[in-house]
Design a protein around this motif. Structure first.
Motif, PDB file in Angstrom:
ATOM      1  N   GLN A  13       2.574  -3.821  17.758  1.00  7.60           N
ATOM      2  CA  GLN A  13       2.441  -2.798  18.786  1.00  7.60           C
ATOM      3  C   GLN A  13       1.251  -3.093  19.686  1.00  7.60           C
ATOM      4  OE1 GLN A  13       2.299   1.014  16.771  1.00  7.60           O
ATOM      5  NE2 GLN A  13       4.506   1.271  16.984  1.00  7.60           N
ATOM      6  N   ALA A  14       1.321  -2.616  20.892  1.00 13.88           N
ATOM      7  CA  ALA A  14       0.202  -2.770  21.811  1.00 13.88           C
ATOM      8  C   ALA A  14      -1.073  -2.230  21.171  1.00 13.88           C
ATOM      9  CB  ALA A  14       0.496  -2.047  23.116  1.00 13.88           C
ATOM     10  N   GLY A  15      -2.147  -2.971  21.353  1.00 12.12           N
ATOM     11  CA  GLY A  15      -3.421  -2.615  20.745  1.00 12.12           C
ATOM     12  C   GLY A  15      -3.653  -3.261  19.391  1.00 12.12           C
ATOM     13  N   GLY A  16      -2.609  -3.852  18.849  1.00 14.98           N
ATOM     14  CA  GLY A  16      -2.725  -4.483  17.538  1.00 14.98           C
ATOM     15  C   GLY A  16      -3.289  -5.889  17.612  1.00 14.98           C
ATOM     16  N   SER A  17      -3.300  -6.541  16.461  1.00 16.23           N
ATOM     17  CA  SER A  17      -3.884  -7.875  16.344  1.00 16.23           C
ATOM     18  C   SER A  17      -2.939  -8.809  15.620  1.00 16.23           C
ATOM     19  CB  SER A  17      -5.208  -7.812  15.569  1.00 16.23           C
ATOM     20  OG  SER A  17      -6.151  -7.006  16.235  1.00 16.23           O
ATOM     21  N   LEU A  18      -3.062 -10.071  15.926  1.00 20.64           N
ATOM     22  CA  LEU A  18      -2.376 -11.144  15.207  1.00 20.64           C
ATOM     23  C   LEU A  18      -3.308 -12.340  15.155  1.00 20.64           C
ATOM     24  CD1 LEU A  18       1.265 -11.220  16.685  1.00 20.64           C
ATOM     25  CD2 LEU A  18       0.629 -10.597  14.345  1.00 20.64           C
ATOM     26  N   LYS A  19      -3.140 -13.142  14.118  1.00 15.27           N
ATOM     27  CA  LYS A  19      -3.881 -14.394  14.040  1.00 15.27           C
ATOM     28  C   LYS A  19      -2.886 -15.524  13.883  1.00 15.27           C
ATOM     29  CE  LYS A  19      -7.680 -16.816  11.785  1.00 15.27           C
ATOM     30  NZ  LYS A  19      -8.758 -16.753  10.760  1.00 15.27           N
ATOM     31  N   LEU A  20      -2.894 -16.423  14.840  1.00 20.16           N
ATOM     32  CA  LEU A  20      -2.044 -17.592  14.802  1.00 20.16           C
ATOM     33  C   LEU A  20      -2.787 -18.750  14.141  1.00 20.16           C
ATOM     34  CD1 LEU A  20      -0.507 -17.515  18.400  1.00 20.16           C
ATOM     35  CD2 LEU A  20       0.237 -16.309  16.342  1.00 20.16           C
ATOM     36  N   THR A 112       5.557 -11.041  20.062  1.00 21.70           N
ATOM     37  CA  THR A 112       6.147  -9.961  20.835  1.00 21.70           C
ATOM     38  C   THR A 112       5.299  -8.712  20.668  1.00 21.70           C
ATOM     39  OG1 THR A 112       8.373 -10.866  20.515  1.00 21.70           O
ATOM     40  CG2 THR A 112       8.203  -8.577  21.241  1.00 21.70           C
ATOM     41  N   VAL A 113       4.850  -8.161  21.789  1.00 21.57           N
ATOM     42  CA  VAL A 113       4.010  -6.977  21.763  1.00 21.57           C
ATOM     43  C   VAL A 113       4.796  -5.823  22.377  1.00 21.57           C
ATOM     44  CG1 VAL A 113       1.794  -5.977  22.395  1.00 21.57           C
ATOM     45  CG2 VAL A 113       1.990  -8.446  22.014  1.00 21.57           C
ATOM     46  N   SER A 114       5.033  -4.807  21.587  1.00 15.60           N
ATOM     47  CA  SER A 114       5.789  -3.653  22.071  1.00 15.60           C
ATOM     48  C   SER A 114       4.848  -2.596  22.634  1.00 15.60           C
ATOM     49  CB  SER A 114       6.625  -3.069  20.938  1.00 15.60           C
ATOM     50  OG  SER A 114       5.781  -2.581  19.911  1.00 15.60           O
TER      51      SER A 114
END
Length: 115
Positions: A13-20, A112-114
């Motif tokens: 979701q928008a505002g969230g985080s991910l680490k690639l 993908t950011v919702s």
């Protein structure tokens, strides 16, 4: 043979985080230039962040301050921490390694950011 494998993409979701993460194999040099690029549908591939052999970094644009590129020289891996994600960050993210005049790419990981 140099191979790059990205992981860590997904739906957030928008505002969230991910680490690639980008795992490499077949790289002989100790500290190649490593980077992350992304390509959104209908758009050209663009640079997100690059980290040089000595650890200095460049960011492509609005990502600086939200994204952080880092590397593990012992493991020859490169990472991209992405915070405060926006829908416009939606793209396929590619890992890149530059060794001399040769450039290598991974297969990409979808982010993908919702809204």
């Amino acid at each position: 043979q140099v191979q790059l494998v990205e992981s860590g993409g997904g739906l957030v979701q928008a505002g969230g985080s991910l680490k690639l993460s980008c795992a490499t194999s077949g790289i002989i040099v100790s500290r190649p230039i490593m980077g992350w690029y992304r390509q959104a549908p209908g758009k050209q591939r663009e640079m997100v962040a690059i980290i040089f052999s000595a650890g200095s970094t460049n960011y492509g644009g609005s990502e600086e301050g939200r994204f952080t590129i880092s590397r593990d020289n012992a493991k020859k891996m490169v990472y991209l921490q992405m915070n405060r994600l926006k829908p416009e960050d939606t793209a396929v993210y590619y890992c890149q390694v530059v060794i001399g005049v040769d450039t290598y790419w991974g297969q990409g990981t979808q982010v993908t950011v919702s809204s």
